[in-house]
Design a protein around this motif. Structure first.
Motif, PDB file in Angstrom:
ATOM      1  N   LEU A   1       8.947   1.652   9.223  1.00  0.00           N
ATOM      2  CA  LEU A   1       9.072   0.981   8.055  1.00  0.00           C
ATOM      3  C   LEU A   1       8.287   0.285   7.670  1.00  0.00           C
ATOM      4  O   LEU A   1       8.252   0.032   6.337  1.00  0.00           O
ATOM      5  CB  LEU A   1      10.639  -0.012   8.182  1.00  0.00           C
ATOM      6  N   ALA A   2       7.859  -1.266   8.437  1.00  0.00           N
ATOM      7  CA  ALA A   2       6.719  -1.572   7.816  1.00  0.00           C
ATOM      8  C   ALA A   2       5.050  -1.783   8.231  1.00  0.00           C
ATOM      9  O   ALA A   2       4.624  -1.900   8.251  1.00  0.00           O
ATOM     10  CB  ALA A   2       6.887  -3.217   8.588  1.00  0.00           C
ATOM     11  N   SER A   3       4.998  -0.004   8.615  1.00  0.00           N
ATOM     12  CA  SER A   3       3.529   0.543   9.086  1.00  0.00           C
ATOM     13  C   SER A   3       2.765   0.154   7.215  1.00  0.00           C
ATOM     14  O   SER A   3       3.409   0.020   6.697  1.00  0.00           O
ATOM     15  CB  SER A   3       3.991   1.583   9.722  1.00  0.00           C
ATOM     16  N   LYS A   4       1.847  -0.109   8.196  1.00  0.00           N
ATOM     17  CA  LYS A   4       1.073   0.539   7.106  1.00  0.00           C
ATOM     18  C   LYS A   4       1.015   1.702   5.681  1.00  0.00           C
ATOM     19  O   LYS A   4       0.776   1.172   4.698  1.00  0.00           O
ATOM     20  CB  LYS A   4      -0.635   0.518   6.971  1.00  0.00           C
ATOM     21  N   PRO A   5       1.023   3.012   6.464  1.00  0.00           N
ATOM     22  CA  PRO A   5       1.375   3.950   5.136  1.00  0.00           C
ATOM     23  C   PRO A   5       2.739   3.527   4.597  1.00  0.00           C
ATOM     24  O   PRO A   5       2.879   4.261   2.992  1.00  0.00           O
ATOM     25  CB  PRO A   5       1.866   4.759   6.409  1.00  0.00           C
ATOM     26  N   SER A   6       3.972   2.208   4.984  1.00  0.00           N
ATOM     27  CA  SER A   6       5.224   2.438   4.281  1.00  0.00           C
ATOM     28  C   SER A   6       4.275   1.477   3.502  1.00  0.00           C
ATOM     29  O   SER A   6       4.987   0.903   2.102  1.00  0.00           O
ATOM     30  CB  SER A   6       6.001   1.748   5.163  1.00  0.00           C
ATOM     31  N   ILE A   7       3.883   0.728   3.950  1.00  0.00           N
ATOM     32  CA  ILE A   7       3.636  -0.703   2.418  1.00  0.00           C
ATOM     33  C   ILE A   7       2.969   0.144   1.593  1.00  0.00           C
ATOM     34  O   ILE A   7       2.814  -0.023   0.544  1.00  0.00           O
ATOM     35  CB  ILE A   7       3.058  -1.567   3.725  1.00  0.00           C
ATOM     36  N   ARG A   8       1.476   0.740   1.890  1.00  0.00           N
ATOM     37  CA  ARG A   8       1.379   1.692   0.522  1.00  0.00           C
ATOM     38  C   ARG A   8       1.629   2.032  -0.369  1.00  0.00           C
ATOM     39  O   ARG A   8       1.365   2.504  -1.143  1.00  0.00           O
ATOM     40  CB  ARG A   8      -0.250   2.647   1.778  1.00  0.00           C
ATOM     41  N   TYR A   9       3.100   2.938   0.588  1.00  0.00           N
ATOM     42  CA  TYR A   9       4.382   3.599  -0.670  1.00  0.00           C
ATOM     43  C   TYR A   9       4.609   2.956  -1.391  1.00  0.00           C
ATOM     44  O   TYR A   9       5.039   3.339  -2.364  1.00  0.00           O
ATOM     45  CB  TYR A   9       5.181   4.718   0.333  1.00  0.00           C
ATOM     46  N   PHE A  10       5.178   2.029  -0.700  1.00  0.00           N
ATOM     47  CA  PHE A  10       5.740   1.397  -1.615  1.00  0.00           C
ATOM     48  C   PHE A  10       5.661   0.421  -2.413  1.00  0.00           C
ATOM     49  O   PHE A  10       5.980   0.053  -3.624  1.00  0.00           O
ATOM     50  CB  PHE A  10       7.013  -0.217  -0.982  1.00  0.00           C
ATOM     51  N   ASN A  11       4.407   0.021  -2.308  1.00  0.00           N
ATOM     52  CA  ASN A  11       3.093  -0.719  -3.649  1.00  0.00           C
ATOM     53  C   ASN A  11       2.903   0.452  -3.937  1.00  0.00           C
ATOM     54  O   ASN A  11       2.471  -0.143  -5.415  1.00  0.00           O
ATOM     55  CB  ASN A  11       1.872  -1.247  -1.870  1.00  0.00           C
ATOM     56  N   ALA A  12       2.764   1.659  -4.178  1.00  0.00           N
ATOM     57  CA  ALA A  12       1.894   2.532  -5.161  1.00  0.00           C
ATOM     58  C   ALA A  12       3.173   2.786  -5.371  1.00  0.00           C
ATOM     59  O   ALA A  12       3.924   3.086  -7.450  1.00  0.00           O
ATOM     60  CB  ALA A  12       1.163   3.975  -3.885  1.00  0.00           C
ATOM     61  N   ASP A  13       4.858   3.277  -5.317  1.00  0.00           N
ATOM     62  CA  ASP A  13       5.635   4.030  -6.047  1.00  0.00           C
ATOM     63  C   ASP A  13       6.532   3.032  -6.629  1.00  0.00           C
ATOM     64  O   ASP A  13       7.467   2.901  -7.315  1.00  0.00           O
ATOM     65  CB  ASP A  13       6.817   4.287  -4.785  1.00  0.00           C
ATOM     66  N   HIS A  14       6.705   1.318  -5.992  1.00  0.00           N
ATOM     67  CA  HIS A  14       8.062   0.821  -6.504  1.00  0.00           C
ATOM     68  C   HIS A  14       6.611  -0.722  -6.819  1.00  0.00           C
ATOM     69  O   HIS A  14       7.591  -0.748  -7.973  1.00  0.00           O
ATOM     70  CB  HIS A  14       8.852  -0.223  -5.440  1.00  0.00           C
ATOM     71  N   GLY A  15       5.896  -1.401  -6.000  1.00  0.00           N
ATOM     72  CA  GLY A  15       5.280  -2.635  -6.686  1.00  0.00           C
ATOM     73  C   GLY A  15       4.970  -2.081  -7.945  1.00  0.00           C
ATOM     74  O   GLY A  15       4.423  -3.391  -8.495  1.00  0.00           O
ATOM     75  N   TYR A  16       3.883  -2.101  -7.880  1.00  0.00           N
ATOM     76  CA  TYR A  16       2.333  -1.580  -9.088  1.00  0.00           C
ATOM     77  C   TYR A  16       2.078  -0.469  -9.739  1.00  0.00           C
ATOM     78  O   TYR A  16       2.150   0.748  -9.104  1.00  0.00           O
ATOM     79  CB  TYR A  16       0.983  -1.955  -7.791  1.00  0.00           C
TER      80      TYR A  16
END
Length: 318
Positions: A192-207
């Motif tokens: 859940l906290a892997s770099k691909p997941s972090i990048r996905y959350f940032n791109a899809d939800h955060g920014y």
């Protein structure tokens, strides 16, 4: 013989998972993501880390980051210095996040409401800028015109995409306990906290602009979500146990100084329609940032600082 072979294979599998989890743990010391003086707030046996900047004689301004798998005070990295020009700014890492202690508690909204109340009470009429669920915790902690005997008097309030729900409702105990479990929970959270997941959350939800978070920031988010016991507070978040029962519109309406709500027009997880409904029901001022999602303070820091200053000036003269 077959049974023995199966048992041996299972033990090897468990050992491999344990080794993988250990290999993914960040053993270094997390530095503060903000430029300021580091401090510790002792609370219920925990050391809660914070960073402060600005003249201590200036009015206090507390910044409360949102909850997510990689949550930390670093959420305020683009506005911290500019806000410190006119305020004594203090940004804690919530218990269970960032550089704060992370005991294996079953974290809850009530725990964070208590923490925010006690932390704010350490200051003299602080202003508050709070993101996502933390806005609900701060509103619950605030003195609504004397209706709460233990409420904290605040001089101004800005909520960034404020919400009371950021996980399943009703909460799912099986999901929380699965992530809390040894080995399997560690492995699940590492994914859940892997770099691909972090990048996905940032791109899809955060920014709105997926190139906004730098590689250095993604690396910090990874490290803060891979320290020992990193999964316990997020386990409560993703399973719905950090959802608040507060009537946010009513709480905002009862604040002595009218709050400002800031929302990214392109936000999808907490859509702008939620912000409009909340502003209409509470009488709060709604400021919409174009080309932004859940983190308008990172994507448009100059306008964000201006909006905060406008809110605090208008509150002081009301």
């Amino acid at each position: 013989m077959k049974l023995r072979n199966l048992a041996g294979t299972a033990l090897l599998g468990v050992g491999a998972i344990a080794a993988l989890n250990t290999g993914l743990r960040y053993e270094g010391e997390l530095e503060s993501p903000l430029d300021g003086d580091d401090g510790t707030f002792r609370w219920r046996g925990m050391d809660v880390a914070y960073t402060e900047a600005g003249d201590p004689d200036d009015p206090d301004l507390v910044l409360l980051h949102g909850a997510n798998a990689a949550g930390s005070s670093g959420e305020w990295r683009e506005v911290f210095d500019d806000l410190a020009a006119e305020h004594h700014v203090v940004a804690p890492d919530l218990p269970g996040f960032g550089r704060s202690d992370r005991p294996p508690l079953r974290y809850s909204a009530a725990l964070y409401e208590d923490f925010v109340r006690d932390f704010l009470a350490d200051f003299d009429r602080p202003a508050v800028v709070a993101s996502s669920l933390s806005a609900a915790y701060a509103a619950a902690a605030a003195d609504s015109g004397g209706s709460s005997a233990d409420g904290v008097e605040i001089r101004g309030f800005v909520g960034v995409c404020p919400t009371t729900v950021a996980g399943p409702s009703p909460p799912k105990s099986w999901l929380r306990e699965l992530i809390r479990a040894p080995l399997v929970g560690d492995a699940l959270f590492n994914g859940l906290a892997s770099k691909p997941s972090i990048r996905y959350f940032n791109a899809d939800h955060g920014y709105d602009d997926p190139t906004n978070p730098s590689d250095d920031w993604t690396d910090y988010e990874w490290r803060t979500s891979h320290v020992e016991n990193a999964r316990f507070a997020p386990a409560s978040f993703v399973s719905g146990y950090l959802n608040s029962d507060l009537d946010l519109a009513e709480a905002f309406a009862e604040l002595e100084a009218a709050p400002t709500i800031i929302w990214g027009r392109e936000a999808e997880v907490s859509p702008l329609s939620d912000g409009r409904d909340l502003a209409d029901a509470s009488g709060a001022r709604l400021v919409v940032f174009d080309r932004a999602k859940l983190l308008p303070h990172v994507e448009h820091p100059d306008r964000f600082v201006e909006t905060v200053e406008e809110t605090l000036v208008s509150g002081a003269t009301a």
